[in-house]
Enzyme design. Sequence first.
Site, PDB file in Angstrom:
ATOM      1  N   TRP A  33       0.972  -1.303   0.112  1.00 44.04           N
ATOM      2  CA  TRP A  33       0.138  -0.079   0.014  1.00 44.04           C
ATOM      3  C   TRP A  33       1.034   1.350   0.047  1.00 44.04           C
ATOM      4  O   TRP A  33       0.526   2.268   0.643  1.00 44.04           O
ATOM      5  CB  TRP A  33      -0.829  -0.027   1.078  1.00 44.04           C
ATOM      6  CG  TRP A  33      -1.788  -1.189   1.473  1.00 44.04           C
ATOM      7  CD1 TRP A  33      -2.942  -1.604   0.554  1.00 44.04           C
ATOM      8  CD2 TRP A  33      -1.548  -2.237   2.290  1.00 44.04           C
ATOM      9  NE1 TRP A  33      -3.189  -2.840   1.014  1.00 44.04           N
ATOM     10  CE2 TRP A  33      -2.457  -3.341   2.035  1.00 44.04           C
ATOM     11  CE3 TRP A  33      -0.668  -2.294   3.311  1.00 44.04           C
ATOM     12  CZ2 TRP A  33      -2.649  -4.395   2.756  1.00 44.04           C
ATOM     13  CZ3 TRP A  33      -0.993  -3.479   4.301  1.00 44.04           C
ATOM     14  CH2 TRP A  33      -1.644  -4.662   3.835  1.00 44.04           C
ATOM     15  N   HIS A  34       1.968   1.174  -0.799  1.00 43.28           N
ATOM     16  CA  HIS A  34       2.825   2.680  -0.724  1.00 43.28           C
ATOM     17  C   HIS A  34       3.011   2.965  -2.235  1.00 43.28           C
ATOM     18  O   HIS A  34       3.979   3.688  -2.368  1.00 43.28           O
ATOM     19  CB  HIS A  34       4.189   2.094  -0.246  1.00 43.28           C
ATOM     20  CG  HIS A  34       4.287   1.431   1.230  1.00 43.28           C
ATOM     21  ND1 HIS A  34       5.561   0.868   1.616  1.00 43.28           N
ATOM     22  CD2 HIS A  34       3.427   1.651   2.000  1.00 43.28           C
ATOM     23  CE1 HIS A  34       5.068   0.875   2.811  1.00 43.28           C
ATOM     24  NE2 HIS A  34       3.869   1.302   3.425  1.00 43.28           N
ATOM     25  N   TYR A  35       1.895   2.948  -2.680  1.00 44.78           N
ATOM     26  CA  TYR A  35       1.947   3.518  -4.110  1.00 44.78           C
ATOM     27  C   TYR A  35       1.757   5.125  -4.268  1.00 44.78           C
ATOM     28  O   TYR A  35       1.388   5.686  -3.038  1.00 44.78           O
ATOM     29  CB  TYR A  35       0.618   3.175  -4.878  1.00 44.78           C
ATOM     30  CG  TYR A  35      -0.746   3.303  -4.332  1.00 44.78           C
ATOM     31  CD1 TYR A  35      -1.465   4.627  -4.188  1.00 44.78           C
ATOM     32  CD2 TYR A  35      -1.225   2.291  -3.384  1.00 44.78           C
ATOM     33  CE1 TYR A  35      -2.730   4.620  -3.559  1.00 44.78           C
ATOM     34  CE2 TYR A  35      -2.396   2.563  -2.724  1.00 44.78           C
ATOM     35  CZ  TYR A  35      -3.065   3.423  -2.821  1.00 44.78           C
ATOM     36  OH  TYR A  35      -4.343   3.839  -2.180  1.00 44.78           O
TER      37      TYR A  35
END
Length: 578
Positions: free
Chosen positions: A512-514
């Site tokens: 979830w580090h986009y």
Amino acid sequence: MDIGRWRLFAAALSGIFIFFSPFSVAERGPNYSFMHDATTAPDISHYDYIIVGGGTTGCPLAATLSQNYSVLLLERGSSPYGNPNITNLSAFGAALSNLSPTSPSQRFISEDGVINSRARVLGGGSCLNAGFYTRAAPNYVREAGWDGRLVNESYQWVERVVAFEPHVGQWQSAVRDGLLEVGVGPNNGFTYDHIVGTKVGGTIFDRAGHRHTAADLLQYANPTGLTVLLHATVHKVLFRTKVGRQRPSAHGVAFRDTAGVRHTAYLKNGPKSEIIISSGALGSPQLLMISGVGPAQHLQAHNITVVLDQPMVGQGMADNPMNSIFIPSPNSVEVSLIEVVGITSFGSYIEAAGGENFAGGNPRDYGMFSPKIGQLATVPPKKRTPEALARAVQLMDSLEDSAFRGGFILEKIMGPVSTGHLELRTRNPNDNPSVTFNYFKEPIDLQRCVQGISTIEKIIESKSFSSFRYDYLSVPTLLNMTLNAPINLLPKHANSTTSLEQFCKDTVTTIWHYHGGCQVGRVVDTDYKVLGVDALRVVDGSTFKSSPGTNPQATVMMLGRYMGVRILSERLATEESK
């Protein structure tokens, strides 16, 4: 710009409201007098600053700007307070597995086939994540062109409210010692700093297991200067062209409440009033496009009037690929999320999460790597269909509780170098855009994954980790059971037809580090002002060219404070000089 002026200003503000107790905020939620449902908003209103997105950047930014000016903060989601699935570590993953239209998490699937989530709640991703808190590396700060002293002051401002030192149990200690044993050194102890070697990082979960989020930073706000509207979905940024000039200027936003009623908020007259988009890596480029700022041909295909042909909007999208391995344990494993990290010299970050309940609750529902939250790594990305997910959930439900005794060691690559793009599907801001991340498109990303997985194998085989692994020669019943589970065990060895490269591609998931889509130098300048238009900035992770540190949330919160101080200082200096 008067550097000394805004440093003094930052120092003065940094001492405000430190008497607040973060524990009471976590347990009961703050009594924010400035927070309202959008249905109560007037049809037309005026503010000095309008911030679109009450997430990890928007909350600290709004709190800072409210000290001297009127601020409207618009959040499409609800309040995190009173929701135990957000507040309690014991329920981690429950919000991510909730697919209802009112969930604080909105699922999306990239064109790569990887299942992902975006926040829909005040506080943004800090309400949903695994809680790891770590700063960006010094070279990241330098390359971003940020002032180091103000960056440190801004991190400290955030940390007084949301960051804590975790209690490191036996499992996390074994991972830490295993990292050191296999050469990921030195031992940097507990630190928020990003340093090559092995360290214990911070967490936004306090010792009572309560989550603290970016929404808690609103306690720094001037309550008379801030209005927060929940369930307020912005449909468009409004532009006008000044007489004698072709350059458009943002002057308001149109938003709708849950009843579908349209409201309009305008900027107050003044050369320094601004609209600031802080809607995240998906939301910010999406809103710019819907508002007419983006690739002209793409906008015209959606019958959107082009305000500014800006082909770089939506470009440079990236998501750090994550690959994880489950280690069944003969001994009990304490419940923990991310606490220890190995920052390798080759560009892979090694982290761990463990516990029979995977942070409490039912592991089949809430586990950090449960297929119910989309982490189905035993099926290649393009085959992660709803039917495949359903089969994985059914299989997980059939396993005995003992099968969940153990934990995961994962690797996330730095950067990444591989990037993709974002496009609109519809003109509805509630709909997910189409996004492609192109995982492992660049060979260096794949090489880093292979080195990361190889390092994890060595950690599992290390003496330090021996009490948490089975003697694989005995192959107990538990392992036979787990081999068929929808989770990754150690990859097959060299004599297998499956290479580590293919293992990385087939088991890739997200952490979830986009980021990207409105990058500095392409869509915004170094002051985060949108190129080609006036009175509009984008301040959030969509401006990043790479993900900072091992987890971006600390830097995203810092950026909200940092830019708030800079904007205030520059405006106050201008007004004082008149």
